[in-house]
Scaffold this active site. Structure first.
Site, mmCIF file in Angstrom:
data_model
loop_
_atom_site.group_PDB
_atom_site.id
_atom_site.type_symbol
_atom_site.label_atom_id
_atom_site.label_comp_id
_atom_site.label_asym_id
_atom_site.label_seq_id
_atom_site.Cartn_x
_atom_site.Cartn_y
_atom_site.Cartn_z
ATOM 1 C CB CYS A 83 1.431 1.186 -21.063
ATOM 2 S SG CYS A 83 0.903 -0.538 -20.694
ATOM 3 C CG HIS A 331 0.469 1.782 -15.209
ATOM 4 N ND1 HIS A 331 0.367 2.680 -16.249
ATOM 5 C CD2 HIS A 331 1.288 0.694 -15.953
ATOM 6 C CE1 HIS A 331 0.780 2.455 -17.345
ATOM 7 N NE2 HIS A 331 1.297 1.287 -17.301
HETATM 8 N N1 COA Z 1 2.338 -1.282 -4.924
HETATM 9 C C1 COA Z 1 2.028 -0.903 -3.517
HETATM 10 N N2 COA Z 1 0.971 -1.773 -2.679
HETATM 11 C C2 COA Z 1 0.486 -3.077 -3.676
HETATM 12 C C3 COA Z 1 0.704 -2.919 -4.916
HETATM 13 C C4 COA Z 1 1.715 -2.200 -5.629
HETATM 14 N N3 COA Z 1 2.093 -2.258 -6.778
HETATM 15 N N4 COA Z 1 -0.118 -3.719 -5.690
HETATM 16 C C5 COA Z 1 -0.800 -4.461 -4.625
HETATM 17 N N5 COA Z 1 -0.574 -3.726 -3.483
HETATM 18 C C6 COA Z 1 -1.150 -4.089 -2.223
HETATM 19 C C7 COA Z 1 -2.372 -4.002 -2.293
HETATM 20 O O1 COA Z 1 -3.136 -2.670 -1.823
HETATM 21 C C8 COA Z 1 -2.773 -4.947 -1.283
HETATM 22 O O2 COA Z 1 -2.887 -4.566 0.038
HETATM 23 P P1 COA Z 1 -3.725 -5.084 1.162
HETATM 24 O O3 COA Z 1 -3.488 -6.659 1.330
HETATM 25 O O4 COA Z 1 -3.380 -4.188 2.424
HETATM 26 O O5 COA Z 1 -5.114 -4.664 0.674
HETATM 27 C C9 COA Z 1 -1.532 -6.009 -1.244
HETATM 28 O O6 COA Z 1 -0.494 -5.319 -1.916
HETATM 29 C C10 COA Z 1 -1.779 -7.238 -2.371
HETATM 30 O O7 COA Z 1 -2.519 -6.605 -3.511
HETATM 31 P P2 COA Z 1 -3.140 -7.554 -4.668
HETATM 32 O O8 COA Z 1 -3.888 -6.577 -5.608
HETATM 33 O O9 COA Z 1 -3.839 -8.895 -4.005
HETATM 34 O O10 COA Z 1 -1.611 -8.040 -5.476
HETATM 35 P P3 COA Z 1 -1.715 -9.006 -6.672
HETATM 36 O O11 COA Z 1 -0.881 -10.071 -6.272
HETATM 37 O O12 COA Z 1 -3.132 -9.354 -7.209
HETATM 38 O O13 COA Z 1 -1.256 -8.023 -7.902
HETATM 39 C C11 COA Z 1 0.995 -7.233 -9.174
HETATM 40 C C12 COA Z 1 0.428 -7.423 -7.641
HETATM 41 C C13 COA Z 1 2.135 -6.595 -8.838
HETATM 42 C C14 COA Z 1 0.942 -8.500 -9.596
HETATM 43 C C15 COA Z 1 -0.160 -6.789 -9.966
HETATM 44 O O14 COA Z 1 -0.328 -5.149 -9.048
HETATM 45 C C16 COA Z 1 0.409 -6.305 -11.477
HETATM 46 O O15 COA Z 1 0.264 -7.367 -12.081
HETATM 47 N N6 COA Z 1 1.057 -5.184 -11.455
HETATM 48 C C17 COA Z 1 1.731 -5.047 -12.862
HETATM 49 C C18 COA Z 1 0.711 -4.259 -13.746
HETATM 50 C C19 COA Z 1 1.275 -4.152 -15.142
HETATM 51 O O16 COA Z 1 1.626 -5.161 -15.701
HETATM 52 N N7 COA Z 1 1.036 -3.052 -15.855
HETATM 53 C C20 COA Z 1 1.405 -2.841 -17.289
HETATM 54 C C21 COA Z 1 2.724 -2.536 -17.174
HETATM 55 S S1 COA Z 1 3.641 -2.916 -18.849
#
Ligand code: COA
Length: 384
Positions: A83, A331
């Site tokens: 990242c 991100h």
């Molecule tokens: N902030 C705000 N809203 C979010 C969000 C976030 N971080 N992530 C998802 N949403 C919303 C989506 O728009 C969706 O809304 P909707 O139902 O109205 O369409 C809902 O929340 C569910 O989203 P979804 O994509 O199905 O969530 P998910 O469970 O597949 O993924 C996380 C959520 C947090 C697990 C994923 O975003 C993730 O892995 N994030 C971390 C990424 C990471 O590790 N980056 C590197 C860092 S070192």
């Protein structure tokens, strides 16, 4: 070594961008940056990208991006540092200009994460495969360990973590390019679904497509191109730590961030209290607190109190992540470090609109890979 200036900035919107491919995203951001720079001159380019191979099956993107930007045969090199790929690309472009090798160099960052790959597995490739990933831990899990340790050691609460996300969404709501440009409340964060205890959905940065680019140049070029306020790179620093979290003496302490920041303050000849606006790598809410402490903005365990007091909000003494940060802006991992420089340049030019930090002169960008195993810190100065 000579002075280096940011003369052009550009970025795509961040989000789930089905209609744009990896190359479309990069070219859009790079053309915007070159247009902003007001020059066609370009001698070299670096492209930060964490994992195009795993996300979209495409490697060898240096020549691909030079080709689609219409710039072959200039050198074009893809940079990977998880990242922190974007920050590392900026640093290499800086080194090429400051050394006198080139006059004008583009640093870009791009990632296309939503095209169907197993994103969690792809991101996990930046952790230690043998000692972390094979045991089932993911990045939300690793940062959850850091959060739990911070809570036990310093009494940090879930509410305080939530306030980081609330603040970043407050800023992101003013950024038309943000993936989630809306405000949220502490209650919403605390009621969002649990991802890795104690981190909930709204403690996490999202999965994002996007690209950003900056054009760096020597002083002669900077003074002759576009008449925009000058933004000078005062320091570029980079450091590393153990790749695996368990090998650190204290898992809440980001030693690579501290090392890169100390080097940057020394190069710039300034203390952290001179910085007016900061972009940090808030991949999870706990990361923003640990980074603030490693940057020397707060004593260990004291960052949450600054967030609670509103000091890190626009209008506070120490505005952090006016762009919305990774949490609200999004991100796209390889692009995030470059997008931080885009935001700081807007701030130091005085063109950040509703998000403008009044009188901002010095800006700091901190970008990291994994659980902080790689880190870059840049300090910029507005000369207007
Ligand atoms: N902030 C705000 N809203 C979010 C969000 C976030 N971080 N992530 C998802 N949403 C919303 C989506 O728009 C969706 O809304 P909707 O139902 O109205 O369409 C809902 O929340 C569910 O989203 P979804 O994509 O199905 O969530 P998910 O469970 O597949 O993924 C996380 C959520 C947090 C697990 C994923 O975003 C993730 O892995 N994030 C971390 C990424 C990471 O590790 N980056 C590197 C860092 S070192």
């Amino acid at each position: 070594m000579r002075d280096v200036y940011v003369i052009g900035i550009g970025m795509t919107s961040f989000g789930e961008l089905w209609e744009s491919s990896l190359r479309d995203l990069f070219v859009e951001a790079a053309l915007a940056a070159l247009d902003d720079a007001g020059t066609d001159r370009l001698e070299s380019m670096y492209i930060g990208c964490m994992s195009s191979g795993l996300f979209v099956g495409q490697e060898h993107i240096g020549p691909m991006m030079a080709d689609y930007l219409g710039r072959t045969p200039i050198p074009a090199t893809r940079i990977e540092s998880a990242c922190a790929s974007g920050g590392a690309a900026v640093r290499l472009a800086y080194l090429e200009v400051t050394s006198g090798v080139s006059e004008v160099v583009l640093a870009g960052g791009v990632e296309k994460m939503t095209d169907g790959a197993d994103v969690t597995a792809a991101l996990s490739s930046a952790a230690d495969q043998e000692y972390e990933v094979y045991h089932g831990v993911t990045f939300p899990g690793l940062y959850a360990l850091m959060a739990r340790a911070h809570m036990q050691r310093y009494g940090t609460t879930s509410e305080q973590l939530a306030q980081v996300a609330v603040k970043n969404h407050y800023h992101g709501a003013m950024n038309p390019k943000a993936q989630y440009p809306f405000e949220i409340t502490v209650k919403q964060v605390l009621e969002s679904s649990m991802v890795a205890d104690p981190l909930r959905l709204l403690d996490c940065s999202p999965v994002t497509d996007g690209a950003a680019a900056v054009v760096l140049a020597s002083e002669d070029v900077a003074r002759s191109v576009n008449g925009k306020p000058l933004v000078r790179v005062r320091a570029s620093a980079q450091a590393t730590s153990t790749i695996a979290l368990h090998n650190r003496a204290e898992i809440t302490h980001l030693d690579a961030v501290e090392k890169a920041a100390r080097t940057a303050y020394q190069l710039a000849g300034m203390a952290p209290d001179k910085i007016n606006v900061t972009e940090v790598h808030d991949c999870f809410t706990i990361a923003e607190l640990c980074v603030m402490e490693a940057l020397g903005y707060a004593e260990p365990g004291q960052a949450a109190a600054l967030v609670e007091a509103g000091e890190t909000r626009l209008g506070g003494k120490l505005p952090i992540n006016t762009s919305g940060g990774l949490k609200s802006k999004g991100h796209p991992v390889g692009a995030s470090g470059v997008a931080q420089i885009v935001e700081l340049t807007e701030q130091l030019r005085g063109t950040a609109g509703d998000r403008q930090v009044s009188g901002a002169k010095f800006g700091l960008a901190q970008n990291m890979g994994g659980t902080g195993a790689s880190c870059t810190v840049h300090i910029l100065e507005g000369l207007s």
